[in-house]
Structure formats: C-alpha cells, structure tokens
Motif scaffolding. Structure first.
Motif, PDB file in Angstrom:
ATOM      1  N   THR A  65       0.832  -1.201   0.000  1.00 18.39           N
ATOM      2  CA  THR A  65       0.000   0.000   0.000  1.00 18.39           C
ATOM      3  C   THR A  65       0.864   1.248   0.000  1.00 18.39           C
ATOM      4  OG1 THR A  65      -1.715  -1.190   1.200  1.00 18.39           O
ATOM      5  CG2 THR A  65      -1.842   1.213   1.220  1.00 18.39           C
ATOM      6  N   TYR A  66       1.906   1.260   0.832  1.00 19.96           N
ATOM      7  CA  TYR A  66       2.798   2.416   0.893  1.00 19.96           C
ATOM      8  C   TYR A  66       3.476   2.646  -0.452  1.00 19.96           C
ATOM      9  CZ  TYR A  66       6.846   5.279   2.033  1.00 19.96           C
ATOM     10  OH  TYR A  66       7.793   6.266   2.032  1.00 19.96           O
ATOM     11  N   THR A  67       4.070   1.596  -1.021  1.00 19.27           N
ATOM     12  CA  THR A  67       4.785   1.788  -2.278  1.00 19.27           C
ATOM     13  C   THR A  67       3.833   2.122  -3.419  1.00 19.27           C
ATOM     14  OG1 THR A  67       4.874  -0.596  -2.745  1.00 19.27           O
ATOM     15  CG2 THR A  67       6.753   0.358  -1.595  1.00 19.27           C
ATOM     16  N   ALA A  68       2.614   1.603  -3.377  1.00 16.47           N
ATOM     17  CA  ALA A  68       1.636   1.944  -4.422  1.00 16.47           C
ATOM     18  C   ALA A  68       1.360   3.446  -4.434  1.00 16.47           C
ATOM     19  CB  ALA A  68       0.340   1.168  -4.210  1.00 16.47           C
ATOM     20  N   THR A  69       1.234   4.047  -3.248  1.00 13.34           N
ATOM     21  CA  THR A  69       0.979   5.490  -3.206  1.00 13.34           C
ATOM     22  C   THR A  69       2.187   6.262  -3.706  1.00 13.34           C
ATOM     23  OG1 THR A  69       1.687   5.718  -0.889  1.00 13.34           O
ATOM     24  CG2 THR A  69      -0.644   5.258  -1.285  1.00 13.34           C
ATOM     25  N   LYS A  70       3.387   5.792  -3.398  1.00  8.42           N
ATOM     26  CA  LYS A  70       4.598   6.491  -3.848  1.00  8.42           C
ATOM     27  C   LYS A  70       4.797   6.319  -5.356  1.00  8.42           C
ATOM     28  CE  LYS A  70       5.568   8.204   0.115  1.00  8.42           C
ATOM     29  NZ  LYS A  70       5.482   9.648   0.329  1.00  8.42           N
ATOM     30  N   PHE A  71       4.497   5.130  -5.902  1.00  7.27           N
ATOM     31  CA  PHE A  71       4.553   4.945  -7.356  1.00  7.27           C
ATOM     32  C   PHE A  71       3.552   5.887  -8.021  1.00  7.27           C
ATOM     33  CE2 PHE A  71       7.148   1.289  -6.676  1.00  7.27           C
ATOM     34  CZ  PHE A  71       7.599   0.802  -7.897  1.00  7.27           C
ATOM     35  N   ALA A  72       2.386   6.068  -7.410  1.00  8.36           N
ATOM     36  CA  ALA A  72       1.372   6.967  -7.971  1.00  8.36           C
ATOM     37  C   ALA A  72       1.877   8.411  -7.990  1.00  8.36           C
ATOM     38  CB  ALA A  72       0.070   6.866  -7.172  1.00  8.36           C
ATOM     39  N   ILE A  73       2.539   8.835  -6.917  1.00 10.77           N
ATOM     40  CA  ILE A  73       3.100  10.191  -6.893  1.00 10.77           C
ATOM     41  C   ILE A  73       4.114  10.365  -8.014  1.00 10.77           C
ATOM     42  CG2 ILE A  73       4.626  11.741  -5.579  1.00 10.77           C
ATOM     43  CD1 ILE A  73       3.122  10.768  -3.051  1.00 10.77           C
ATOM     44  N   GLU A  74       4.940   9.342  -8.237  1.00 11.64           N
ATOM     45  CA  GLU A  74       5.940   9.403  -9.308  1.00 11.64           C
ATOM     46  C   GLU A  74       5.248   9.585 -10.666  1.00 11.64           C
ATOM     47  OE1 GLU A  74       9.538   8.563  -9.260  1.00 11.64           O
ATOM     48  OE2 GLU A  74       9.605   8.607  -7.074  1.00 11.64           O
ATOM     49  N   ALA A  75       4.225   8.792 -10.931  1.00  9.61           N
ATOM     50  CA  ALA A  75       3.537   8.868 -12.221  1.00  9.61           C
ATOM     51  C   ALA A  75       2.802  10.196 -12.388  1.00  9.61           C
ATOM     52  CB  ALA A  75       2.563   7.692 -12.359  1.00  9.61           C
ATOM     53  N   MET A  76       2.103  10.636 -11.348  1.00  8.48           N
ATOM     54  CA  MET A  76       1.387  11.918 -11.436  1.00  8.48           C
ATOM     55  C   MET A  76       2.367  13.063 -11.669  1.00  8.48           C
ATOM     56  SD  MET A  76      -1.700  11.783  -8.612  1.00  8.48           S
ATOM     57  CE  MET A  76      -0.560  11.801  -7.241  1.00  8.48           C
ATOM     58  N   SER A  77       3.469  13.040 -10.957  1.00  9.81           N
ATOM     59  CA  SER A  77       4.448  14.119 -11.084  1.00  9.81           C
ATOM     60  C   SER A  77       5.100  14.125 -12.456  1.00  9.81           C
ATOM     61  CB  SER A  77       5.515  13.977  -9.994  1.00  9.81           C
ATOM     62  OG  SER A  77       4.928  14.050  -8.721  1.00  9.81           O
ATOM     63  N   GLU A  78       5.387  12.946 -12.983  1.00 11.86           N
ATOM     64  CA  GLU A  78       5.987  12.856 -14.316  1.00 11.86           C
ATOM     65  C   GLU A  78       5.021  13.400 -15.368  1.00 11.86           C
ATOM     66  OE1 GLU A  78       7.328   9.185 -17.045  1.00 11.86           O
ATOM     67  OE2 GLU A  78       8.392   9.319 -15.128  1.00 11.86           O
ATOM     68  N   GLY A  79       3.747  13.019 -15.258  1.00 12.19           N
ATOM     69  CA  GLY A  79       2.742  13.542 -16.185  1.00 12.19           C
ATOM     70  C   GLY A  79       2.569  15.041 -16.041  1.00 12.19           C
ATOM     71  N   LEU A  80       2.524  15.510 -14.805  1.00  8.06           N
ATOM     72  CA  LEU A  80       2.387  16.933 -14.545  1.00  8.06           C
ATOM     73  C   LEU A  80       3.565  17.711 -15.125  1.00  8.06           C
ATOM     74  CD1 LEU A  80       0.933  19.307 -13.169  1.00  8.06           C
ATOM     75  CD2 LEU A  80       2.200  18.726 -11.077  1.00  8.06           C
ATOM     76  N   ALA A  81       4.766  17.176 -14.974  1.00  7.13           N
ATOM     77  CA  ALA A  81       5.959  17.852 -15.507  1.00  7.13           C
ATOM     78  C   ALA A  81       5.824  18.063 -17.015  1.00  7.13           C
ATOM     79  CB  ALA A  81       7.215  17.048 -15.180  1.00  7.13           C
ATOM     80  N   ALA A  82       5.314  17.054 -17.708  1.00  9.85           N
ATOM     81  CA  ALA A  82       5.132  17.175 -19.157  1.00  9.85           C
ATOM     82  C   ALA A  82       4.049  18.206 -19.490  1.00  9.85           C
ATOM     83  CB  ALA A  82       4.788  15.817 -19.758  1.00  9.85           C
ATOM     84  N   GLU A  83       3.024  18.317 -18.630  1.00 10.03           N
ATOM     85  CA  GLU A  83       1.942  19.284 -18.864  1.00 10.03           C
ATOM     86  C   GLU A  83       2.408  20.724 -18.714  1.00 10.03           C
ATOM     87  OE1 GLU A  83      -1.546  18.683 -16.462  1.00 10.03           O
ATOM     88  OE2 GLU A  83      -1.524  16.511 -16.796  1.00 10.03           O
ATOM     89  N   VAL A  84       3.265  20.988 -17.740  1.00 16.36           N
ATOM     90  CA  VAL A  84       3.580  22.377 -17.398  1.00 16.36           C
ATOM     91  C   VAL A  84       4.935  22.867 -17.897  1.00 16.36           C
ATOM     92  CG1 VAL A  84       2.049  22.310 -15.389  1.00 16.36           C
ATOM     93  CG2 VAL A  84       4.494  21.780 -15.099  1.00 16.36           C
ATOM     94  N   GLU A  85       5.741  21.994 -18.457  1.00 19.18           N
ATOM     95  CA  GLU A  85       7.091  22.374 -18.899  1.00 19.18           C
ATOM     96  C   GLU A  85       7.073  23.540 -19.879  1.00 19.18           C
ATOM     97  OE1 GLU A  85      11.065  20.189 -20.635  1.00 19.18           O
ATOM     98  OE2 GLU A  85       9.115  19.331 -21.145  1.00 19.18           O
ATOM     99  N   ALA A  86       6.160  23.518 -20.827  1.00 20.18           N
ATOM    100  CA  ALA A  86       6.111  24.575 -21.843  1.00 20.18           C
ATOM    101  C   ALA A  86       5.785  25.944 -21.251  1.00 20.18           C
ATOM    102  CB  ALA A  86       5.079  24.218 -22.910  1.00 20.18           C
ATOM    103  N   PHE A  87       5.272  25.961 -20.023  1.00 18.28           N
ATOM    104  CA  PHE A  87       4.922  27.216 -19.361  1.00 18.28           C
ATOM    105  C   PHE A  87       6.025  27.715 -18.436  1.00 18.28           C
ATOM    106  CE2 PHE A  87       0.908  24.904 -20.109  1.00 18.28           C
ATOM    107  CZ  PHE A  87       0.330  25.774 -21.018  1.00 18.28           C
ATOM    108  N   GLY A  88       7.176  27.043 -18.443  1.00 22.42           N
ATOM    109  CA  GLY A  88       8.286  27.463 -17.588  1.00 22.42           C
ATOM    110  C   GLY A  88       8.159  26.995 -16.158  1.00 22.42           C
TER     111      GLY A  88
END
Length: 192
Positions: A65-88
C-alpha cells in the motif's frame, strides 16, 4: 511522516516565496495545483516539489500500500511535468532513501497475518540504523535543485539510494530484454 520532516527545510528555503509550492498534485488542470499553475503560467515560472520515496521506485514485501501510493506520486508528477514544462514551470520529485523521521513508529499497519511474519521480520531487520540519514541535512540538496537553471525531475536523497535504484533498473532492463521477443509478438501483425 516523511513529508513533514523533509518539508521543514523547504519552509526555510527559497521555495518559501511566491511562485513556489510544495504539494502532491494530480494535474495542472485540476486539484491543488490549479490556482498556483494559473498564476505561474502567467509569470512563466514556478516550481512544484512532490515527495515520493525510495518506495516510489522499489516495491518491497509487506509495503504494497505504501509503495503503491509512492509509485502513484511518481507517475502523477511525471505527467504533470510534461503538462507544465512549456509554461516554464518545473516539477521535482524528491526520492528520499532511509531517513530518521519517525515514520516507522507512526505508520499504521493492518493486523499481521502470522504466515508472513518471517518476511516482515526480514524486512525490518534489513533497516540498519547506520543507513538512516538526517532529514535536516537535505536542505543543501534541495536548495541546489530548486536554484538550478534546469532542475531535476527526480532527486534521489541519501547514500545508497542511487545504488539501489541502479540495481532495480538493471534487473528491469534485463527482464525486458529477456522477454522482448514475446513482448513484440504480442503486438500481432500491424494493420491486422
């Protein structure tokens, strides 16, 4: 827990200024990032810090359960980084290894199933006191990442963390290579 201990240096850092936020988030379009991202897009800068852990890269027995939540943070953050990179806007995922944060004593577990006790005991025995770092010592690393011209997407923290990550990724690459023929065959015939 970990986020609290590691957030203390962040509150004293250059992140404690307009245009910066320390929060796990789901998307720049929704969730807690939305109001901040709107103003950051307008100013073409900002930095989002999310706190994962070694458990966001390495799954371990009895920690599902703990690692599942941390893997989720990794995936959300990676996706978010791709969404906002073009905006600086930058995103950095903190991946701390073992630190003395009081996390173990504050963690709640489901009632133990006796048959898993040997596994649980082996995992606990593998956590040696000399492997645990001081969370206050992370400040310099956080300053360096936040103030970098090109901040890292991922910042592993603590000695031994990258060595463990390399081992896991080498095993994954080896597994994928071993099964590549089966993987490719699963595609079927293109256009069929």
């Amino acid at each position: 827990m970990q986020a609290t201990a590691i957030s203390a240096p962040l509150r004293r850092s250059s992140l404690n200024r307009p245009g910066s936020i320390s929060t796990p988030t789901s998307s720049a379009r929704s969730g807690p990032c939305k109001p901040s991202c709107r103003s950051w897009r307008a100013q073409a800068s900002g930095h989002i810090i999310t706190v994962s852990s070694i458990g966001g890269v390495i799954g371990f027995p009895t920690g599902g359960t703990y690692t599942a939540t941390k893997f989720a943070i990794e995936a959300m953050s990676e996706g978010l980084a791709a969404e906002v990179e073009a905006f600086g806007i930058n995103v950095t995922i903190l991946e701390p290894g073992h630190f003395t944060t009081g996390f173990g004593s504050s963690a709640r577990s489901a009632p133990a199933i006796e048959v898993y006790n040997p596994i649980r005991q082996a995992i606990r025995a593998s956590f040696k006191p000399e492997h645990f770092g001081d969370p206050e010592a992370t400040s310099a690393a956080l300053f360096q990442a936040v103030d970098a011209d090109k901040p890292p997407l991922r910042l592993a923290l603590g000695t031994g963390t990258i060595t463990k990550f390399r081992s896991v990724y080498e095993a994954r690459l080896s597994n994928w290579a071993q099964w590549e023929t089966v993987t490719n065959a699963a595609q079927g015939r293109p256009g069929a």
